[in-house]
Motif scaffolding. Structure first.
Motif, PDB file in Angstrom:
ATOM      1  N   ASP A 297       0.939   6.144  -7.445  1.00 19.32           N
ATOM      2  CA  ASP A 297      -0.621   6.637  -7.983  1.00 19.32           C
ATOM      3  C   ASP A 297       0.092   8.034  -8.093  1.00 19.32           C
ATOM      4  O   ASP A 297       0.158   8.482  -8.663  1.00 19.32           O
TER       5      ASP A 297
ATOM      6  N   ALA B 153      -8.801  -4.710  -9.583  1.00 19.19           N
ATOM      7  CA  ALA B 153      -7.905  -4.304 -10.110  1.00 19.19           C
ATOM      8  C   ALA B 153      -6.815  -4.421 -10.640  1.00 19.19           C
ATOM      9  O   ALA B 153      -5.578  -3.368 -11.870  1.00 19.19           O
ATOM     10  N   ALA B 154      -5.586  -5.452 -10.352  1.00 18.69           N
ATOM     11  CA  ALA B 154      -4.453  -5.722 -10.672  1.00 18.69           C
ATOM     12  C   ALA B 154      -4.952  -6.146 -12.358  1.00 18.69           C
ATOM     13  O   ALA B 154      -3.784  -6.305 -12.432  1.00 18.69           O
TER      14      ALA B 154
ATOM     15  N   ASP C 113      -5.448  -6.738  -4.286  1.00 14.96           N
ATOM     16  CA  ASP C 113      -6.806  -6.402  -4.659  1.00 14.96           C
ATOM     17  C   ASP C 113      -6.703  -7.101  -6.037  1.00 14.96           C
ATOM     18  O   ASP C 113      -6.032  -6.079  -7.019  1.00 14.96           O
TER      19      ASP C 113
ATOM     20  N   ASP D 151       1.101   1.286 -15.391  1.00 16.29           N
ATOM     21  CA  ASP D 151       0.303   0.176 -15.141  1.00 16.29           C
ATOM     22  C   ASP D 151       0.609  -1.453 -14.858  1.00 16.29           C
ATOM     23  O   ASP D 151       0.504  -1.528 -14.080  1.00 16.29           O
TER      24      ASP D 151
ATOM     25  N   LEU E 180      -0.686  -3.683  -6.888  1.00 13.90           N
ATOM     26  CA  LEU E 180      -2.012  -4.162  -6.762  1.00 13.90           C
ATOM     27  C   LEU E 180      -1.830  -5.669  -5.900  1.00 13.90           C
ATOM     28  O   LEU E 180      -2.714  -6.274  -4.928  1.00 13.90           O
ATOM     29  N   GLU E 181      -1.377  -6.423  -6.845  1.00  9.89           N
ATOM     30  CA  GLU E 181      -1.328  -7.692  -6.856  1.00  9.89           C
ATOM     31  C   GLU E 181      -1.126  -8.468  -5.138  1.00  9.89           C
ATOM     32  O   GLU E 181      -1.567  -9.372  -4.767  1.00  9.89           O
TER      33      GLU E 181
ATOM     34  N   LEU F  31       1.811   2.151  -3.804  1.00  4.78           N
ATOM     35  CA  LEU F  31       0.821   1.817  -4.726  1.00  4.78           C
ATOM     36  C   LEU F  31       0.693   3.429  -4.930  1.00  4.78           C
ATOM     37  O   LEU F  31       0.766   3.921  -5.200  1.00  4.78           O
TER      38      LEU F  31
ATOM     39  N   ARG G 193       1.972  -0.957 -10.960  1.00  7.96           N
ATOM     40  CA  ARG G 193       1.083  -0.907 -10.627  1.00  7.96           C
ATOM     41  C   ARG G 193       0.259  -1.795 -10.094  1.00  7.96           C
ATOM     42  O   ARG G 193      -0.133  -1.913  -9.060  1.00  7.96           O
ATOM     43  N   ALA G 194       0.511  -3.082 -10.762  1.00 13.25           N
ATOM     44  CA  ALA G 194      -0.545  -4.020 -11.214  1.00 13.25           C
ATOM     45  C   ALA G 194       0.180  -5.117 -10.161  1.00 13.25           C
ATOM     46  O   ALA G 194      -0.399  -5.788  -9.650  1.00 13.25           O
TER      47      ALA G 194
ATOM     48  N   ALA H 160      -0.852  -6.453  -2.717  1.00 17.35           N
ATOM     49  CA  ALA H 160      -2.042  -5.811  -1.665  1.00 17.35           C
ATOM     50  C   ALA H 160      -3.265  -7.025  -1.922  1.00 17.35           C
ATOM     51  O   ALA H 160      -4.312  -6.548  -1.017  1.00 17.35           O
TER      52      ALA H 160
ATOM     53  N   ARG I 135       0.821  -1.156   0.371  1.00 15.72           N
ATOM     54  CA  ARG I 135      -0.023  -0.577   0.039  1.00 15.72           C
ATOM     55  C   ARG I 135       0.900   0.978   0.093  1.00 15.72           C
ATOM     56  O   ARG I 135       0.554   2.211  -0.900  1.00 15.72           O
TER      57      ARG I 135
END
Length: 417
Positions: free
Chosen positions: A359, A387-388, A384, A372, A379-380, A355, A375-376, A382, A352
């Motif tokens: 962002d 979103a990933a 999520d 991207d 997100l994975e 991220l 970020r993916a 984390a 987090r």
């Protein structure tokens, strides 16, 4: 000759090519016809040396043959013929065997073969040229690659690349063949190193096409950087860049699977890494830091060394890597460095936190697929997954590299399960 001997000939020809071109440009001042004449001499060497044997003085042989071809060209035009006669009148009789000793911009004596190589690099990276033109001209004049080879590396038609190189030659026509010194040397060396690093990066991870790695470009960048380091052994930026290239290239054997699929750093079989290259790169990274203030290449080399010295991904010293990235991003506004720092933040403080850093870089990243992709990944980590998946697919759609696109789509599919 056998294949091993042919390889020796090819290595000799490529190694001496920039020295021969530099000698001719310095003496005659005609970049375009000199480059054509050198190419003809290289072709003659490739044909004759395997059959007749390598001469005792290969560079002298190439200079002699190229000079003859060039003077033939100059004689075809009256004005050029007069300039050739003036040059010949001022040139010692043995000058066509090896380049005469010269004087640098500050009046110091120099070794022409080595100095000419560096001067030629500076000429190819002239600030009047675009980065694309600098790369193309460097690969042609200093790297010894053919126009067809350079065109294939950049995925453009040969005619397009020929025009680009011709325009670059015209742009530097009339430029004095002198290595800059003082503040100008410092400024122009930065451009030279940037071009070499761009060439390496395109070889290590091709920006487009079916192959992840273009060995010829990566190796050529390393070879040219070694040549610059021989000329400037006490320049920390040069040593740092060479260390960075070696430490990065050392991972190549483990970057792809049996079907050419991309394997990320934390999943690679580190037993496949080139430990000889890692040892050399690590030593050079330490030397580069000792040579003076830590610049971008020295810091990146130190980060690469921390990755390569670790036998298991889980043992990576992420706090130290984050500290080095903190220094790096304070020195340079490069979004790529900031994205890499965000990964280090995630490894130290959690996904987090990483991220939040990513962002904050959305505008600076300019829609680049790597934004991207990073970020993916975070997100994975984390948890999520929805979103990933979206971010992985956005990255896959944006990249022109087929292996990277396949990998990103695979990660998107896995996140859907």
């Amino acid at each position: 000759m056998d294949h091993a001997a042919d390889d020796v000939v090819e290595d000799l020809v490529r190694r001496h090519a920039p020295q021969v071109l530099g000698a001719l440009v310095r003496r005659y001042g005609h970049f375009d016809p000199a480059e054509d004449s050198v190419q003809e001499a290289l072709i003659a060497a490739a044909e004759q040396w395997p059959r007749d044997g390598v001469p005792d003085n290969p560079r002298g042989w190439l200079i002699r043959v190229a000079s003859r071809r060039l003077t033939d060209r100059l004689r075809s035009d009256e004005a050029r013929r007069r300039r050739e006669e003036r040059a010949a009148a001022l040139t010692p009789a043995d000058a066509f065997v090896s380049p005469p000793p010269g004087e640098g911009a500050a009046g110091r004596s120099r070794a022409p073969a080595e100095d000419d190589t560096l001067t030629l690099l500076f000429l190819c990276c002239h600030p009047s040229l675009s980065p694309a033109a600098q790369i193309a001209l460097t690969l042609r004049a200093v790297g010894g690659l053919t126009t067809a080879e350079i065109a294939r590396a950049h995925l453009v038609p040969e005619a397009t690349m020929a025009q680009r190189i011709s325009r670059a030659k015209r742009a530097v026509r009339g430029t004095r063949f002198l290595r800059p010194d003082g503040r100008e040397l410092d400024r122009r060396l930065g451009a030279v190193l940037q071009v070499l690093y761009l060439i390496f990066n395109e070889g290590y991870t091709a920006s487009a096409g079916p192959d992840l790695h273009r060995t010829d470009l990566a190796r050529e960048a390393i070879r040219l950087t070694r040549a610059v380091r021989r000329l400037l052994p006490r320049e920390g930026r040069v040593t740092g860049l060479l260390a960075l290239m070696l430490l990065t290239e050392a991972r190549t054997p483990a970057r792809t699977g049996p079907d050419g699929e991309l394997i990320p750093l934390d999943e690679q079989d580190r037993a496949l890494w080139d430990r000889t290259a890692i040892a050399e790169g690590t030593a050079l990274a330490a030397e580069a830091l000792a040579l003076g203030p830590a610049g971008d290449y020295q810091l990146q080399a130190a980060i690469a060394a921390l990755h390569d010295e670790t036998e298991r991904a889980e043992d990576t010293d992420w706090p130290q890597i984050l500290a080095l990235y903190d220094l790096l991003v304070r020195r340079t506004p490069d979004p790529a460095a900031a994205l890499s720092r965000a990964v280090a933040v995630a490894m130290v403080h959690g996904p987090r936190a990483g991220l939040a850093e990513v962002d904050a870089l959305a505008e600076a990243a300019g829609g680049h697929y790597r934004f991207d992709a990073v970020r993916a990944h975070l997100l994975e980590r984390a948890g999520d997954m929805a979103a990933a998946r979206t971010a992985y697919r956005a990255a896959a759609d944006a990249t022109l590299s087929e292996p990277e696109a396949r990998y990103l789509r695979m990660r998107a599919d896995e996140a859907e399960r």
